[in-house]
Design a protein around this motif. Structure first.
Motif, mmCIF file in Angstrom:
data_model
loop_
_atom_site.group_PDB
_atom_site.id
_atom_site.type_symbol
_atom_site.label_atom_id
_atom_site.label_comp_id
_atom_site.label_asym_id
_atom_site.label_seq_id
_atom_site.Cartn_x
_atom_site.Cartn_y
_atom_site.Cartn_z
ATOM 1 N N GLY A 143 0.825 -1.169 -0.117
ATOM 2 C CA GLY A 143 -0.061 0.124 -0.077
ATOM 3 C C GLY A 143 0.798 1.316 -0.101
ATOM 4 O O GLY A 143 1.943 1.195 0.306
ATOM 5 N N LYS A 144 0.241 2.380 -0.573
ATOM 6 C CA LYS A 144 0.926 3.601 -0.631
ATOM 7 C C LYS A 144 0.234 4.717 0.454
ATOM 8 O O LYS A 144 -1.039 4.655 0.408
ATOM 9 C CB LYS A 144 1.039 4.156 -1.838
ATOM 10 C CG LYS A 144 1.943 3.184 -2.778
ATOM 11 C CD LYS A 144 1.973 3.602 -4.353
ATOM 12 C CE LYS A 144 2.690 2.993 -5.228
ATOM 13 N NZ LYS A 144 3.047 3.588 -6.502
ATOM 14 N N MET A 145 0.899 5.280 1.087
ATOM 15 C CA MET A 145 0.375 6.345 2.074
ATOM 16 C C MET A 145 -0.010 7.678 1.650
ATOM 17 O O MET A 145 -0.859 8.404 2.029
ATOM 18 C CB MET A 145 1.282 6.782 3.264
ATOM 19 C CG MET A 145 1.819 5.473 4.087
ATOM 20 S SD MET A 145 0.365 4.785 5.018
ATOM 21 C CE MET A 145 0.011 6.210 6.306
ATOM 22 N N GLY A 146 0.451 7.861 0.281
ATOM 23 C CA GLY A 146 0.179 9.046 -0.378
ATOM 24 C C GLY A 146 -1.414 9.563 -0.471
ATOM 25 O O GLY A 146 -1.815 10.827 0.087
ATOM 26 N N ILE A 147 -2.194 8.470 -0.844
ATOM 27 C CA ILE A 147 -3.703 8.915 -0.885
ATOM 28 C C ILE A 147 -4.144 9.173 0.513
ATOM 29 O O ILE A 147 -4.944 9.954 0.747
ATOM 30 C CB ILE A 147 -4.427 7.613 -1.501
ATOM 31 C CG1 ILE A 147 -3.919 7.676 -2.932
ATOM 32 C CG2 ILE A 147 -5.998 8.078 -1.525
ATOM 33 C CD1 ILE A 147 -4.862 6.445 -3.681
ATOM 34 N N GLY A 180 -9.538 6.846 -9.692
ATOM 35 C CA GLY A 180 -8.988 5.971 -8.651
ATOM 36 C C GLY A 180 -8.429 6.551 -7.362
ATOM 37 O O GLY A 180 -8.678 6.189 -6.097
ATOM 38 N N LYS A 181 -7.850 7.856 -7.647
ATOM 39 C CA LYS A 181 -7.478 8.480 -6.423
ATOM 40 C C LYS A 181 -8.538 9.058 -5.643
ATOM 41 O O LYS A 181 -8.578 8.998 -4.429
ATOM 42 C CB LYS A 181 -6.431 9.645 -6.880
ATOM 43 C CG LYS A 181 -5.007 9.129 -7.596
ATOM 44 C CD LYS A 181 -3.973 10.158 -7.891
ATOM 45 C CE LYS A 181 -3.115 9.750 -8.183
ATOM 46 N NZ LYS A 181 -2.003 10.865 -8.720
ATOM 47 N N LEU A 182 -9.693 9.597 -6.286
ATOM 48 C CA LEU A 182 -10.750 10.321 -5.723
ATOM 49 C C LEU A 182 -11.628 9.296 -5.061
ATOM 50 O O LEU A 182 -12.147 9.263 -3.915
ATOM 51 C CB LEU A 182 -11.633 10.779 -6.791
ATOM 52 C CG LEU A 182 -11.129 12.042 -7.491
ATOM 53 C CD1 LEU A 182 -11.974 12.517 -8.752
ATOM 54 C CD2 LEU A 182 -10.720 13.358 -6.488
ATOM 55 N N ILE A 183 -11.631 7.832 -5.505
ATOM 56 C CA ILE A 183 -12.439 6.782 -4.656
ATOM 57 C C ILE A 183 -11.709 6.567 -3.696
ATOM 58 O O ILE A 183 -12.145 6.313 -2.680
ATOM 59 C CB ILE A 183 -12.816 5.523 -6.105
ATOM 60 C CG1 ILE A 183 -13.681 6.038 -7.022
ATOM 61 C CG2 ILE A 183 -13.267 4.515 -5.095
ATOM 62 C CD1 ILE A 183 -13.634 5.297 -8.005
ATOM 63 N N GLY A 184 -10.371 6.297 -3.861
ATOM 64 C CA GLY A 184 -9.484 5.898 -2.676
ATOM 65 C C GLY A 184 -9.673 6.975 -1.572
ATOM 66 O O GLY A 184 -9.512 6.608 -0.573
ATOM 67 N N GLY A 185 -9.711 8.309 -1.927
ATOM 68 C CA GLY A 185 -9.705 9.302 -0.965
ATOM 69 C C GLY A 185 -11.057 9.126 -0.110
ATOM 70 O O GLY A 185 -11.348 9.378 0.972
ATOM 71 N N SER A 241 -5.902 12.847 1.968
ATOM 72 C CA SER A 241 -7.261 12.946 2.265
ATOM 73 C C SER A 241 -7.370 12.960 3.754
ATOM 74 O O SER A 241 -8.492 13.440 4.185
ATOM 75 C CB SER A 241 -8.097 11.417 1.782
ATOM 76 O OG SER A 241 -7.868 11.445 0.445
ATOM 77 N N LEU A 242 -6.421 12.482 4.431
ATOM 78 C CA LEU A 242 -6.503 12.604 6.013
ATOM 79 C C LEU A 242 -6.991 13.896 6.635
ATOM 80 O O LEU A 242 -7.952 14.058 7.507
ATOM 81 C CB LEU A 242 -5.218 12.188 6.742
ATOM 82 C CG LEU A 242 -5.440 11.643 8.107
ATOM 83 C CD1 LEU A 242 -6.491 10.820 8.516
ATOM 84 C CD2 LEU A 242 -4.034 11.327 8.584
ATOM 85 N N PRO A 243 -6.521 15.079 6.180
ATOM 86 C CA PRO A 243 -6.891 16.278 6.943
ATOM 87 C C PRO A 243 -8.463 16.725 6.772
ATOM 88 O O PRO A 243 -9.068 17.093 7.496
ATOM 89 C CB PRO A 243 -5.952 17.433 6.296
ATOM 90 C CG PRO A 243 -4.990 16.616 5.964
ATOM 91 C CD PRO A 243 -5.408 15.187 5.451
ATOM 92 N N PHE A 244 -8.785 16.464 5.679
ATOM 93 C CA PHE A 244 -10.435 16.841 5.155
ATOM 94 C C PHE A 244 -11.132 15.580 5.865
ATOM 95 O O PHE A 244 -12.378 15.841 6.353
ATOM 96 C CB PHE A 244 -10.492 16.812 3.845
ATOM 97 C CG PHE A 244 -9.432 17.535 3.090
ATOM 98 C CD1 PHE A 244 -9.439 19.168 3.199
ATOM 99 C CD2 PHE A 244 -8.264 17.108 2.297
ATOM 100 C CE1 PHE A 244 -8.551 19.894 2.546
ATOM 101 C CE2 PHE A 244 -7.636 18.005 1.589
ATOM 102 C CZ PHE A 244 -7.532 19.303 1.846
#
Length: 289
Positions: A23-27, A200-205, A31-34
Motif C-alpha cells: 500500500g501507499k500512504m500518499g492517498i 482511482g485517487k478520488l475513490i481511494g480518498g 485525504s486525512l486532513p479533510f
C-alpha cells in the motif's frame, strides 16, 4: 504506560501491515486532513450536543485515566486500613475525641498522616459522614449499609458517565465515516469524465473516510471508553473497603477484626498481606502514642 504502548502497537500493526502489503500512504495522507475534519469535527459536535459543560470537563479529565491507570495502589489500601483503625479505636475510646477529626479532616492529625487519602474528597466525606452519623445514634448496621450502598451506586453512576459518553462517540464514528465516504463519492461523481487514474485517487480518498471512522471507533475511542470504565470500577474497590470496615464497626466487632474484614474484601492484586497490615498498624499505634 500500557495505554501509550497500545496506541503505538495499533498504528504500527495497521499501517505497517498496509505498507508491507504494498500500500501507499500518499492517498491516505492527502485525504486525512479533510476526512478527519469531517469525521472528528462531527463527532466532537455530537459530543457537545449530548453533554453539558461539567460532563465535558469530566470526560476530558478522565481520558487521562487511560494512561495513568487506577488512582489507588496497594500501599494506599494499607494506609486506608490504618486510617480507619485509628479512627475506630479513637471513637470507641472517646466519641468526643474523634469529633474534631470528623468535623475538620483538613486539619486532622490522623488524616494528615495519610495525605493522599486526605486530598480525596469522596473518601474523606464517606468516612466522616458515616462516623458522624454514628455519633448521632444513627447506628443500625443494616440501615447504614443501605445508605452507603445507595450513595456508592450514585457515585459510580456519575463516575461512569465519561465511559458511556466516549462509548457513544465510538458507536457513532463508523456512521460518520460513511458520511465522509458518501461525500467523497459525490465529489468523485462530479469528476466522472476524468481518466481512470484520477478517478482511482478520488475513490481511494472517499474510502479513507470509511476506514478512518471504523479505525477511530474500534482502534482508539472504543478501547479508551472501556479503559476509563475499567479504571473507575477498579478505584471503586477503595471506597467499597471503607463501607466494609465501617459496617463491621457498627456490628461492634473488635477494631482489628473490622480491619481484617476490610483487608479480605480487598481485590487480590491490591490486598496487602496480613503481616504488612499488622506492621503498619503497630507503626500507626506508635505514632498515635
Amino acid at each position: 504506560m500500557f495505554g501509550i504502548l497500545g496506541i503505538v502497537v495499533i498504528f504500527v500493526m495497521v499501517f505497517g501491515g498496509y505498507l508491507l502489503a504494498g500500500g501507499k500512504m500518499g492517498i491516505i495522507l492527502a485525504s486525512l486532513p479533510f476526512e478527519m475534519m469531517i469525521i472528528g469535527g462531527a463527532a466532537v459536535g455530537a459530543f457537545l450536543i449530548a453533554n453539558d459543560i461539567s460532563a465535558i470537563k469530566h470526560a476530558a479529565k478522565d481520558i487521562g485515566k487511560v494512561f495513568k491507570g487506577p488512582k489507588w495502589k496497594q500501599s494506599d489500601y494499607r494506609d486506608l486500613l490504618c486510617l480507619l483503625f485509628e479512627l475506630i479505636r479513637l471513637a470507641r475510646q472517646s466519641p468526643v475525641a474523634v469529633e474534631p477529626h470528623v468535623e475538620n479532616p483538613e486539619e486532622s492529625e490522623i488524616f494528615g498522616r495519610y495525605p493522599k487519602i486526605q486530598k480525596d474528597r469522596e473518601a474523606v466525606d464517606l468516612i466522616c459522614d458515616t462516623l458522624r452519623s454514628m455519633s448521632m445514634n444513627y447506628d443500625d448496621p443494616h440501615q447504614v449499609e443501605e445508605v452507603l450502598d445507595k450513595r456508592m451506586e450514585a457515585t459510580l453512576h456519575h463516575a461512569m458517565h465519561s465511559s458511556h459518553a466516549l462509548q457513544t462517540v465510538a458507536d457513532g464514528l463508523p456512521a460518520l465515516g460513511i458520511v465522509a465516504a458518501v461525500l467523497g463519492v459525490i465529489k468523485t461523481m462530479g469528476s466522472i469524465d476524468q481518466p481512470p487514474e484520477v478517478l482511482g485517487k478520488l475513490i481511494g480518498g472517499a474510502l479513507v473516510g470509511t476506514f478512518l471512522g471504523v479505525f477511530l471507533a474500534y482502534g482508539l475511542v472504543g478501547p479508551m471508553a472501556g479503559k476509563v470504565g475499567a479504571v473507575v470500577e477498579e478505584d471503586r474497590h477503595f471506597y467499597q473497603l471503607i463501607r466494609e470496615v465501617l459496617v463491621a464497626n457498627l456490628h461492634n466487632h473488635p477494631a482489628n477484626i473490622c480491619i481484617e474484614v476490610g483487608r479480605q474484601n480487598t481485590p487480590d492484586h491490591m490486598r496487602p498481606s496480613f503481616s504488612d497490615v499488622e506492621e503498619a498498624l503497630r507503626n500507626a499505634k506508635s505514632q498515635a502514642a
